[in-house]
Every structure is written in structure tokens, then in C-alpha cells.
Scaffold this active site. Structure first.
Site, PDB file in Angstrom:
ATOM      1  N   LEU A  86       0.817  -1.206   0.000  1.00 23.15           N
ATOM      2  CA  LEU A  86       0.000   0.000   0.000  1.00 23.15           C
ATOM      3  C   LEU A  86       0.856   1.264   0.000  1.00 23.15           C
ATOM      4  O   LEU A  86       2.049   1.230   0.331  1.00 23.15           O
ATOM      5  CB  LEU A  86      -0.930   0.001   1.220  1.00 23.15           C
ATOM      6  CG  LEU A  86      -2.045  -1.047   1.211  1.00 23.15           C
ATOM      7  CD1 LEU A  86      -2.792  -1.042   2.544  1.00 23.15           C
ATOM      8  CD2 LEU A  86      -2.998  -0.816   0.048  1.00 23.15           C
ATOM      9  N   SER A 103       0.766  -1.829  -7.368  1.00 21.12           N
ATOM     10  CA  SER A 103       0.373  -3.019  -8.142  1.00 21.12           C
ATOM     11  C   SER A 103      -0.621  -3.881  -7.363  1.00 21.12           C
ATOM     12  O   SER A 103      -0.279  -4.948  -6.872  1.00 21.12           O
ATOM     13  CB  SER A 103       1.590  -3.823  -8.587  1.00 21.12           C
ATOM     14  OG  SER A 103       2.568  -3.959  -7.599  1.00 21.12           O
TER      15      SER A 103
END
EC number: 2.7.1.25
Length: 186
Positions: A18, A91
Site C-alpha cells: 500500500l 500493483s
């Protein structure tokens, strides 16, 4: 302490996690160590790539996947030419990460993690606060999903580990892959 590279074989080190977990910080620190030891290294930061290579993309799942595939294409191309490529990008989707990493000549998936409350404290731009107030749509980890790796090669809890401890884990993983030998940060 540094030594000569063991191989000219490239590698993609993919830092996922994150926002605020420490991906870019770790990639920069590792890049410095590897460059000082004589290894060919390139960094691909998700924010920088999005600004230049993926300008105009939004944050829909399709656009995020396109961005990650672009980063992966460049990373894999460099790795095929003997470069150690350090990718720091949220991602968020497992399937897309797996697809991109499957094309790498060699890969190391690094899950960089810290609890949400720590990420919020670290957030100097106030993005988490805005997302929690609903001012930012599709914010990964708040209003959009993040799928953590099920079996990362390296799992770093940056709320529990110092930067030197994280680097020790990363260097040990690179040594196990015969990418580097005895690179030290002390």
C-alpha cells in the site's frame, strides 16, 4: 563491504504494498548499496512511471493493469540485458503482478507491509485522510482493493523492522539467488 557481481544475469525485484508502506524508500536504499558494489541497477517507481509512461491513465482496474504491464515490460526488458531492476509500485492485483513477473528472466517479489494506522500516520500528503472522507475515489486500500501476495519471496513489515533490518533481508534473498555476494550497508 562490497564485492564484484557474481553474474550479469538480470533480475526484477518487485516491491508491492500500500501507499506509504516503504516501497520507494527500500528500493532507493537497495539501489544505492548495489550501485556502490558495482551492480547495474535501475529503479522504476510507480508514481514516476505513471507521470511519464502512463500519463492519461486513470485508476480503473483496466488502467491500473495497463500501467503495471507497462512497468513490467520495461523492467523485464532491462533485466534481460543484465540489469537488476527495482520496481516500487502498489500493483494492487495479484493476477497482473503474476503475469508481469512470469515474463521476468528472474524475479523477487517483495511484499512491503504496515498496518493502516501506521500508513495514515506516515502520509504527509494527506491522501489517506482524503480517501477516508470520500474525497478520493478508487484509493487502494480504502475504497479500492489491494490483493497482498499469497507467497512473496520476501515479506517486510516496515512498522516492526528498521531500514537496515529490511535491507539485510533483501540482501540475503539476493545472495540466495546468486545475484549478489556479501554486499553490506554498515
Amino acid at each position: 563491504m562490497s564485492t564484484i557481481p557474481t553474474t550479469r544475469s538480470g533480475l526484477v525485484v518487485w516491491f508491492t504494498g500500500l501507499s506509504g508502506a516503504g516501497k520507494t524508500t527500500l528500493a532507493r536504499a537497495l539501489a544505492t548499496l548495489l550501485q556502490e558494489a558495482g551492480y547495474p541497477v535501475e529503479q522504476l517507481d510507480g508514481d514516476v512511471v505513471r507521470e511519464h509512461l502512463s500519463k492519461g491513465l486513470g485508476f480503473s482496474r483496466e488502467d491500473r493493469d495497463t500501467n503495471i504491464r507497462r512497468i513490467g515490460f520495461v523492467a523485464n526488458l532491462l533485466a534481460k540485458h543484465g540489469v537488476i531492476v527495482l520496481v516500487s509500485a502498489i500493483s494492487p492485483y495479484r493476477e497482473t503482478r503474476a503475469e508481469v513477473l512470469a515474463a521476468a528472466p528472474r524475479k523477487l517479489e517483495v511484499f512491503v507491509e504496515a498496518p493502516l494506522d501506521v500508513l495514515i500516520q506516515r502520509d504527509v500528503k494527506g491522501l489517506y485522510a482524503k480517501a477516508l472522507r470520500g474525497e478520493i475515489a478508487q484509493f487502494t486500500g480504502i475504497s479500492d482493493p489491494y490483493e497482498p501476495p499469497l507467497h512473496p519471496d520476501v515479506h517486510l513489515r516496515t512498522d516492526l523492522m528498521s531500514l537496515p533490518e529490511c535491507l539485510d533481508h533483501l540482501l540475503a534473498a539476493l545472495e540466495r539467488l546468486d545475484i549478489v555476494v556479501k554486499v553490506s550497508h554498515q
